[in-house]
Design an enzyme around this catalytic site. Structure first.
Site, mmCIF file in Angstrom:
data_model
loop_
_atom_site.group_PDB
_atom_site.id
_atom_site.type_symbol
_atom_site.label_atom_id
_atom_site.label_comp_id
_atom_site.label_asym_id
_atom_site.label_seq_id
_atom_site.Cartn_x
_atom_site.Cartn_y
_atom_site.Cartn_z
ATOM 1 N N HIS A 53 0.840 -1.382 -0.236
ATOM 2 C CA HIS A 53 0.122 -0.154 -0.108
ATOM 3 C C HIS A 53 0.800 1.204 -0.200
ATOM 4 C CE1 HIS A 53 -3.278 -3.673 2.527
ATOM 5 N NE2 HIS A 53 -3.330 -2.541 0.596
ATOM 6 N N HIS A 148 2.976 -3.327 7.382
ATOM 7 C CA HIS A 148 1.729 -2.336 6.894
ATOM 8 C C HIS A 148 1.982 -1.605 7.863
ATOM 9 C CE1 HIS A 148 0.178 -4.116 3.257
ATOM 10 N NE2 HIS A 148 0.522 -5.130 4.027
ATOM 11 N N GLU A 211 0.222 -5.235 10.990
ATOM 12 C CA GLU A 211 0.095 -3.409 11.208
ATOM 13 C C GLU A 211 0.521 -3.134 12.277
ATOM 14 O OE1 GLU A 211 -2.194 -2.438 9.034
ATOM 15 O OE2 GLU A 211 -2.904 -4.454 8.218
#
Ligand SMILES: [Zn+2]
Length: 324
Positions: A53, A148, A211
């Site tokens: 991303h 991420h 995350e």
């Protein structure tokens, strides 16, 4: 010195695409792809990826700093590693993705989309990862850490997701995530199309999606927030002992269900900005829609990645239960 991040941001090919330092040889394979192989024997071969991303900049900076320290010999390389900056054009534009979410394109899923730069990139990452593992020493244990940052805040701020897999989960991977002071581990209950599902399923790598906090633009990250995972990745790469955990015990959850949006009247009983790991008690309504309501059955559950605005037929959140 190969500066993978600057080359990627400036869309440049390096003058020299391979070389060596005192302790490793390196090869620039393509945009955002750098492989380093220790000159001495190694027992781990690992993919370290970020920027699948494009707007999740902190892990990209973290990898760039590790690469710099390897080339300046502040950090010794004891494992074979493929560094991946996943979606270069999205990184340059500072967006999550251009047309489609690349972390739903793996395991060949890109073949079902209209061909564009991102489907081409997903195919390239699959091919380069396959080549990397095929060329690694056959006895080396395979790892993949995909880094991420989350879109929303989280009641458990840093956590890791394990892909669904048939093989047992790797002890060293879990120890390393524990040492990295993660708050929680989440085990998927079904196959997905993420980069880590791909490496776990295809190469039996010990893979995890991390995350690590909230997404911010380049230069605005407080990299000290990422110090624990940084220290662990450096220890794994250099073959040093893992640091000692500083936080209370890590919590473990399993995915028990997905909330599917089946019609336009779908309502999720959470605010649009509700944090990850929002909790629901027995008997509470999680979602309502014509096809039927989602109610908590026998014990409390936690909701991960709530998003009522997905298209009909897609997942509006994951329902978790804690593993005692
Ligand atoms: Zn992400």
């Amino acid at each position: 010195m190969l500066d993978l991040l600057t080359l990627t941001l400036e869309q440049q090919t390096p003058e020299q695409t391979q070389g060596e330092t005192a302790d490793f040889t390196w090869q620039w394979l393509a945009e955002g792809l750098l492989q380093c192989t220790p000159k001495s024997s190694y027992s781990k071969t690992m993919v370290l990826s970020a920027g699948i991303h494009g707007n999740e900049t902190a892990p990209i900076e973290l990898l760039a700093n590790i690469i710099k320290d390897l080339f300046t010999q502040r950090l010794t390389l004891g494992a074979r590693v493929l560094f991946v900056l996943g979606n270069p054009e999205a990184i340059r534009q500072g967006v999550r993705y251009l047309e489609n979410d690349m972390n739903r394109m793996f395991c060949g899923a890109y073949q079902h989309l209209t061909p564009d730069r991102e489907t081409y990139r997903a195919a390239q990452l699959e091919q380069m990862t396959a080549q990397f593992f095929a060329q690694s020493h056959p006895d080396a244990a395979r790892y993949h850490y995909d880094l991420h940052t989350a879109i929303r805040s989280s009641l458990l701020p840093v956590f890791a997701l394990f892909p669904y897999q048939v093989q047992a989960y790797d002890d060293f991977l879990i120890q390393s995530l524990n040492a990295a002071d993660l708050d929680a581990l989440v085990y998927h209950n079904a196959a997905g199309k993420t980069f880590t599902h791909f490496t776990a399923e295809t190469f039996q790598a010990a893979s995890s999606t991390l995350e690590l906090g909230k997404a911010k633009p380049f230069g605005q990250n407080e990299l000290s927030e990422f110090a624990a995972i940084d220290q662990v990745l450096r220890a794994v790469l250099s073959g040093q002992a893992l640091p000692v955990r500083q936080k209370p015990s890590i919590r473990q959850f399993k995915v028990v269900d997905s909330i599917l949006k089946q019609s336009e009247d779908f309502q999720l009983k959470l605010n649009a900005d509700a944090p990850n790991f929002s909790r629901f008690e027995k008997g509470e309504l999680i979602a309502t829609q014509h096809a039927g309501n989602t109610v908590v059955d026998d014990q409390q559950v936690w909701i991960l990645f709530p998003n009522p605005n997905v298209k009909i037929g897609l997942r509006a959140g994951l329902i978790l239960k804690e593993i005692e």
